[in-house]
Write a protein that holds these residues in place. Structure first.
Motif, mmCIF file in Angstrom:
data_model
loop_
_atom_site.group_PDB
_atom_site.id
_atom_site.type_symbol
_atom_site.label_atom_id
_atom_site.label_comp_id
_atom_site.label_asym_id
_atom_site.label_seq_id
_atom_site.Cartn_x
_atom_site.Cartn_y
_atom_site.Cartn_z
ATOM 1 N N ARG A 152 -2.662 63.582 31.106
ATOM 2 C CA ARG A 152 -3.759 62.867 30.442
ATOM 3 C C ARG A 152 -4.584 62.081 31.475
ATOM 4 N NH1 ARG A 152 -1.230 59.029 27.518
ATOM 5 N NH2 ARG A 152 -1.692 57.582 29.176
ATOM 6 N N ASN B 120 -8.500 62.728 32.511
ATOM 7 C CA ASN B 120 -9.476 61.639 32.463
ATOM 8 C C ASN B 120 -10.162 61.450 33.810
ATOM 9 O OD1 ASN B 120 -9.219 61.008 29.752
ATOM 10 N ND2 ASN B 120 -7.554 59.567 30.108
ATOM 11 N N SER C 275 -14.837 50.691 26.421
ATOM 12 C CA SER C 275 -13.391 50.902 26.484
ATOM 13 C C SER C 275 -13.127 52.383 26.798
ATOM 14 C CB SER C 275 -12.750 50.540 25.144
ATOM 15 O OG SER C 275 -13.073 51.514 24.171
ATOM 16 N N ARG D 216 -11.463 54.582 25.147
ATOM 17 C CA ARG D 216 -11.657 55.401 23.942
ATOM 18 C C ARG D 216 -13.138 55.594 23.654
ATOM 19 N NH1 ARG D 216 -7.515 58.096 21.532
ATOM 20 N NH2 ARG D 216 -8.056 57.484 19.444
ATOM 21 N N GLN D 217 -13.930 54.534 23.845
ATOM 22 C CA GLN D 217 -15.371 54.647 23.625
ATOM 23 C C GLN D 217 -15.981 55.595 24.654
ATOM 24 O OE1 GLN D 217 -16.246 50.411 23.750
ATOM 25 N NE2 GLN D 217 -16.671 50.395 21.547
ATOM 26 N N GLN E 273 -14.450 58.050 26.059
ATOM 27 C CA GLN E 273 -13.997 59.390 25.704
ATOM 28 C C GLN E 273 -14.843 59.963 24.576
ATOM 29 O OE1 GLN E 273 -9.979 59.677 24.169
ATOM 30 N NE2 GLN E 273 -9.868 61.862 24.614
ATOM 31 N N ILE E 274 -15.138 59.169 23.550
ATOM 32 C CA ILE E 274 -15.911 59.689 22.427
ATOM 33 C C ILE E 274 -17.346 59.990 22.848
ATOM 34 C CG2 ILE E 274 -16.698 57.527 21.359
ATOM 35 C CD1 ILE E 274 -15.935 58.883 18.641
ATOM 36 N N MET F 24 -8.893 63.471 19.589
ATOM 37 C CA MET F 24 -8.500 62.075 19.757
ATOM 38 C C MET F 24 -7.359 61.663 18.830
ATOM 39 S SD MET F 24 -12.181 60.245 20.442
ATOM 40 C CE MET F 24 -11.455 58.727 21.075
ATOM 41 N N SER G 217 -12.705 57.089 11.294
ATOM 42 C CA SER G 217 -12.441 56.344 12.529
ATOM 43 C C SER G 217 -13.322 56.847 13.665
ATOM 44 C CB SER G 217 -10.969 56.458 12.916
ATOM 45 O OG SER G 217 -10.156 55.853 11.937
ATOM 46 N N LEU H 220 -15.912 54.481 15.537
ATOM 47 C CA LEU H 220 -15.823 54.328 16.988
ATOM 48 C C LEU H 220 -17.148 54.714 17.651
ATOM 49 C CD1 LEU H 220 -14.121 53.678 19.487
ATOM 50 C CD2 LEU H 220 -13.282 56.031 19.436
ATOM 51 N N SER I 245 -19.530 52.175 19.704
ATOM 52 C CA SER I 245 -19.868 52.536 21.084
ATOM 53 C C SER I 245 -21.375 52.482 21.301
ATOM 54 C CB SER I 245 -19.349 53.941 21.413
ATOM 55 O OG SER I 245 -17.965 54.015 21.232
#
Length: 170
Positions: free
Chosen positions: A62, A66, A118, A120-121, A123-124, A142, A148, A152, A156
């Motif tokens: 992972r 990334n 963040s 996650r933000q 990533q999206i 995700m 969700s 998100l 973002s």
């Protein structure tokens, strides 16, 4: 001592499936898995304290994916700039160096804002805007539900707008 052949044979399919949750680029997944095993082999003397090797492999994969996303996002911005310049020059059209420089600064500023999000933000944003994934795909990748994902994405974009307004950029 770790038997790398057995570990590889035992985990390769599951690691590939795990990597496919993040990207459809099969070659990148294979390269990242190979990088993880090379790193594992080079650091084999330091791994005696690892209690669960499979969890370690998943986390390493992972992180490696990334890292590749961050690297490829940065490179793709440069490639876009270079390709745009070649197109403009090859077509013989006149171009405004000031406009091109201004666009580059905007792109750099946007990348700076994205780095303030963040993980996650980030990533999206990457999945939706760079990989052009649909929300249903993003849900699966995700591991979160549709609402969700929408929430998100909304948060973002709000944060990006706030950062842009705060600095007067874009």
């Amino acid at each position: 001592m770790i038997n790398f052949t057995d570990l590889y044979d035992k985990t390769i399919d599951d690691l590939f499936a795990f990597g496919a949750k993040f990207t459809t680029d099969r070659e990148m997944i294979k390269d990242c898995i190979q990088d993880v095993f090379v790193k594992l082999y080079t650091k084999r003397n330091e791994l005696d304290s690892v209690a669960n090797m499979e969890s370690y492999l998943y986390a390493s994969l992972r992180n490696r994916i990334n890292d590749e996303f961050r690297r490829s996002t940065h490179m793709s911005d440069n490639e876009i700039d270079e390709n745009h310049m070649k197109t403009v020059c090859d077509n013989g059209e006149t171009y405004d160096l000031e406009r091109i420089e201004e666009e580059r600064k905007k792109s750099d500023k946007l990348n700076e804002f994205v780095r303030c999000l963040s993980p996650r933000q980030q990533q999206i944003i990457h999945l939706y805007y760079i990989e052009q994934r649909k929300y249903d795909d993003i849900c699966r990748i995700m591991g979160i539900n549709y609402q969700s994902v929408r929430n998100l994405m909304h948060r973002s974009l709000l944060k990006l707008r706030f950062l842009a307004a705060k600095t007067g950029a874009l």
